[in-house]
Scaffold this active site. Structure first.
Site, PDB file in Angstrom:
ATOM      1  N   ASP A   1      -0.074   7.209  -1.028  1.00  9.50           N
ATOM      2  CA  ASP A   1       0.201   5.965  -0.320  1.00  9.50           C
ATOM      3  C   ASP A   1      -0.718   5.923   0.903  1.00  9.50           C
ATOM      4  O   ASP A   1      -1.011   6.953   1.504  1.00  9.50           O
ATOM      5  CB  ASP A   1       1.677   5.931   0.081  1.00  9.50           C
ATOM      6  CG  ASP A   1       2.077   4.628   0.734  1.00  9.50           C
ATOM      7  OD1 ASP A   1       1.250   3.704   0.751  1.00  9.50           O
ATOM      8  OD2 ASP A   1       3.214   4.541   1.216  1.00  9.50           O
TER       9      ASP A   1
ATOM     10  N   ASP B   1       7.604   4.641  -7.793  1.00  6.44           N
ATOM     11  CA  ASP B   1       7.925   5.793  -6.949  1.00  6.44           C
ATOM     12  C   ASP B   1       9.100   5.415  -6.075  1.00  6.44           C
ATOM     13  O   ASP B   1       9.297   4.239  -5.760  1.00  6.44           O
ATOM     14  CB  ASP B   1       6.731   6.181  -6.060  1.00  6.44           C
ATOM     15  CG  ASP B   1       6.651   5.285  -4.816  1.00  6.44           C
ATOM     16  OD1 ASP B   1       7.130   5.693  -3.744  1.00  6.44           O
ATOM     17  OD2 ASP B   1       6.131   4.146  -4.930  1.00  6.44           O
TER      18      ASP B   1
END
EC number: 2.4.2.29
Length: 379
Positions: A94, A268
């Site tokens: 991320d 996720d």
């Protein structure tokens, strides 16, 4: 056959649900895929060998947190994140965009990027689209995310549009910084809040950049599930069918089931690990709160048919005791159970899509969760 480039192929469809494979030099990612969150180079309360054994093809790391400690340059000197964490398979990182929202009190924003004051020691760190990609490269991430601005919903339309347009400009800068990295990929992130026209505009402009994959960001950030699903219905037709689609930060088993039905390939979420550390187990019959006194003398395991030892071999009474005694083993066993359940759910969805019975599977699964919830309320 040795894989040298990032690739994605669809193997089957059932309605809008998709079964596919992402091929990368470090391994194949079976989709729909759930990526356990390893924010700081670890999936909390788990050995990564266990995570792999449960069926995980890929895990997630976080640029912001690894930037603070141990530092991206240090990880690079130690051989990269795969070597550092002993995970030789694909890793997605991320970009730090979520922390723009979650740590809003500790950051200042400009067109150039974000300046964070560390929540660890107060030190100042600048994160621009270029620096985010640089950090992800130092970590040696296989799939890297553009820096974006994620905002909490509900929000004013003007604020949503401002953040969406900024994220698009940052996507262009991220793509230039990423350049060409053989065998790796950078994904763009669709923003636009709960405004359909802004989502479509974002998706279309990102698609024009011809990136390797596309994420839908800024959901599960305060809006009802119905709004999230409506947003997916409105957004996904504007994304290319031949590229993987990643719904960031989602979510519950039902969120995932409903989103796969709409054409999402990757997920996720911290939910299975965080819930495990707080005494909550996910099972095929729904959620089980091990803090509840009703489990104090229950000799049954969470699921005697499971192939996960944490699920099959420990009584609910013992798990209840561990949770109430605040023993570290409680979080370890319940996280193990939860990740096993999530990966089993993903495998069952992949099989159902291949067999052309995804709708039946979804209905049966939802009905079983509902029966379990009703039984717990009646007990």
């Amino acid at each position: 056959m040795t894989v040298t480039e990032f690739g994605f192929r669809l193997l089957a469809k059932d309605g809008k649900a998709r079964r596919g494979e992402i091929s990368m030099p470090r391994g194949t990612i079976r989709t729909p895929a759930f990526m356990p969150v390893g924010t700081a180079a670890t999936v909390k309360a788990m050995y990564l060998d266990q995570v792999r054994e449960l069926g995980s093809d890929i895990i997630l790391g976080n640029t912001y947190h690894l930037m603070l400690r141990p530092g991206a340059e240090r990880v690079a000197r130690l051989g990269g994140l795969h070597e550092f964490a002993r995970w030789p398979y694909p890793i997605l990182t991320d970009s730090g965009g979520f922390q723009i929202m979650s740590l809003a009190s500790l950051r200042k924003m400009s067109e150039q990027g974000v300046t964070f004051r560390s929540h660890v020691d107060g030190s100042v760190h600048e994160l621009s689209p270029e620096r985010s990609i640089e950090i992800q490269g130092l970590l040696d991430a296989d799939i890297q995310m553009q820096l974006d601005e994620c905002i909490r919903l509900p929000a004013d339309r003007n604020e949503i549009e401002r953040a969406m347009e900024l994220s698009l400009r940052w996507a262009e800068r991220s793509a230039i910084a990423f350049g060409t990295q053989p065998g790796k990929a950078m994904f763009g992130i669709v923003q636009g809040g709960d405004q359909p026209d802004l989502r479509i505009r974002s998706a279309e402009r990102l698609t024009a950049m011809n990136l390797k994959g596309y994420a839908v960001g800024g959901l599960a950030v305060g809006e009802p599930q119905s709004v999230m699903l409506e947003t997916l219905d409105e957004t996904l037709p504007s994304l290319p069918v031949e590229k993987p689609r990643y719904l960031m930060g989602v979510g519950t088993p039902d969120d995932i089931l409903q989103s796969v039905a709409r054409g999402i390939d990757m997920f996720d979420c911290v939910m299975p690990t965080r819930a495990g550390r707080h005494g909550l187990a996910f099972t095929k019959d729904g959620r089980v709160n091990l803090k509840n006194a009703r489990h104090a003398e229950d000799p049954k395991p969470l699921d005697e048919t499971s192939d996960c030892p944490a699920t099959r071999d420990y009584s609910r009474a013992y798990l209840h005791h561990l949770v109430r005694a605040d023993e570290a083993l409680a979080g370890m066993l319940l996280t193990w159970n939860n990740l096993a359940y999530y990966q089993r759910l993903m495998a069952e969805m992949r099989e159902a899509i291949e067999l052309g019975r995804f709708q039946d599977f979804a209905a049966e699964t939802t009905a079983r969760w509902s029966r379990g919830e009703a039984a717990r309320k009646a007990a």
